[in-house]
Write a protein that holds these residues in place. Structure first.
Motif, PDB file in Angstrom:
ATOM      1  N   HIS A 102       0.846  -1.199   0.000  1.00 56.34           N
ATOM      2  CA  HIS A 102       0.000   0.000   0.000  1.00 56.34           C
ATOM      3  C   HIS A 102       0.877   1.244   0.000  1.00 56.34           C
ATOM      4  O   HIS A 102       1.943   1.269   0.628  1.00 56.34           O
ATOM      5  N   ASN A 104       0.286   5.515   0.275  1.00 54.06           N
ATOM      6  CA  ASN A 104      -0.673   6.605   0.534  1.00 54.06           C
ATOM      7  C   ASN A 104      -2.090   6.082   0.719  1.00 54.06           C
ATOM      8  O   ASN A 104      -3.073   6.686   0.258  1.00 54.06           O
ATOM      9  N   GLY A 105      -2.182   4.915   1.376  1.00 55.13           N
ATOM     10  CA  GLY A 105      -3.483   4.350   1.681  1.00 55.13           C
ATOM     11  C   GLY A 105      -4.149   3.616   0.536  1.00 55.13           C
ATOM     12  O   GLY A 105      -5.275   3.121   0.691  1.00 55.13           O
ATOM     13  N   LYS A 106      -3.491   3.499  -0.601  1.00 55.01           N
ATOM     14  CA  LYS A 106      -4.068   2.832  -1.760  1.00 55.01           C
ATOM     15  C   LYS A 106      -3.212   1.640  -2.174  1.00 55.01           C
ATOM     16  O   LYS A 106      -2.011   1.630  -1.918  1.00 55.01           O
ATOM     17  N   PRO A 107      -3.814   0.624  -2.814  1.00 50.39           N
ATOM     18  CA  PRO A 107      -3.035  -0.542  -3.250  1.00 50.39           C
ATOM     19  C   PRO A 107      -1.926  -0.141  -4.223  1.00 50.39           C
ATOM     20  O   PRO A 107      -2.099   0.759  -5.058  1.00 50.39           O
TER      21      PRO A 107
END
Length: 344
Positions: A102, A104-107
């Motif tokens: 991950h 910045n909080g994204k996959p």
């Protein structure tokens, strides 16, 4: 961990903090990366040479050395504490699912092996253990450059003693192709490049003749004066330049073999006269030299330890991960040998 991320094609990599997966799944191995090499394949990925990149953003790198920190369920070929080579060719063990990082909080996408990162979750079958006393700085060469090159000579070209070999492009892979040709007693070995410093390195690796193609307008005539009017037995291209591929094929002996290591950009087609292929001439693409890592890497380690396989001088530059874009620009310039990214 810190990692270099490809966010857009033809743009600098973004070096930032990335979150590792919480747990390892079946066949996955957590590795502390010590050194990573940079291969032409990564340059192609960054420039989308093979077409649109459907996996952005993602991690990169496919040759490195590291230490196993943890193994997931089912892993049997490596254990915690092992020194390992990371490679893109499949070897023994499980092919795991790809890891779930991950950013910045994204996959954040990644393949079965990545090395432009301080730590990596790697599929078991992309790892080969090596002796503890083998130099971890040299070990990444066995992830691609050396294994591909020796495989090109042994498996793809099947060079016999006394056969003539021409190598177009003597970068990290090409220099080792020259060395491998020398090891099997090819003669003469001719190297071609645009950079005199690389040709100097090729001489040290065993090239009998070296030509700067930018300074040799009668290159083909010069080569045929050496090997005979019918051309060399084996011609190997590492550049991926379509016009050079055409020249390499035309130059090759009617009973010879043209081996393609470099890959042209998608849509950059090659035009050749195919009639000789219906007889004895061979035109063949190489896929990593058909290397079998769990067999070949231990062999090559033994050759290196015996002083038969020369690795000194192949690595010309080292950079920290923060400076990876500078390293990539240097590699694109064509003036370097193999470049290492150090994580220590």
């Amino acid at each position: 961990m810190k990692a270099a991320i490809l966010t857009e094609t033809n743009k600098p990599l973004v070096v930032d903090e990335v979150q590792l997966p919480d747990t390892l799944t079946c066949g996955q191995v957590l590795v502390k990366i010590i050194y990573s090499g940079i291969c032409g394949a990564q340059i192609n990925e960054i420039s989308a040479a093979k077409g649109q990149d459907k996996f952005l953003p993602h991690l990169l790198g496919h040759e490195g050395s590291g230490v196993v920190l943890e193994t997931g369920p089912g892993v049997t070929t490596v254990k915690t504490g092992d020194n390992v080579v990371l490679h893109w060719r499949k070897s023994n063990g499980i092919e795991s699912g790809t890891p779930k990082y991950h950013w910045n909080g994204k996959p954040l996408n990644a393949g079965w092996v990545t090395t432009f990162n301080e730590y990596a979750v790697v599929s078991e079958n992309r790892l080969t253990p090596i002796p503890k006393d083998f130099d971890m700085k040299l070990a990444p060469l066995f992830g691609c450059a050396v294994t591909t090159a020796l495989g090109v000579i042994n498996n793809d070209a099947q060079v016999k003693m006394g056969q003539s070999v021409v190598v177009y492009g003597v970068g990290g892979v090409g220099l080792n192709i020259v060395q491998a040709a020398k090891m099997v007693s090819a003669h003469p070995i001719i190297s071609i490049d645009l950079h005199d410093n690389k040709l100097d390195m090729a001489r040290k690796m065993g090239a009998d003749y070296c030509f700067n193609s930018a300074k040799t307008p009668d290159l083909i005539d010069q080569i045929k004066k050496i090997v005979g009017a019918s051309g060399p037995d084996v011609v190997i291209d590492t550049t991926g330049n379509s016009r050079i591929i055409e020249q390499a094929y035309d130059l090759t002996h009617p009973d010879g073999r043209t081996i393609l290591v470099g890959v042209p950009r998608k849509g950059d087609n090659v035009s050749i006269y195919t009639l000789p292929i219906h007889f004895n001439k061979v035109l063949k693409g190489s896929h990593g030299g058909s290397c079998v890592p769990q067999v070949d890497i231990p062999r090559y380690v033994r050759l290196a330890n015996a002083g038969i396989l020369k690795l000194d001088g192949l690595i010309t530059h080292e950079f920290k991960l923060d400076d990876i874009n500078e390293a990539i620009q240097l590699m694109k310039s064509g003036t370097s040998g193999r470049i290492l990214i150090t994580m220590v």
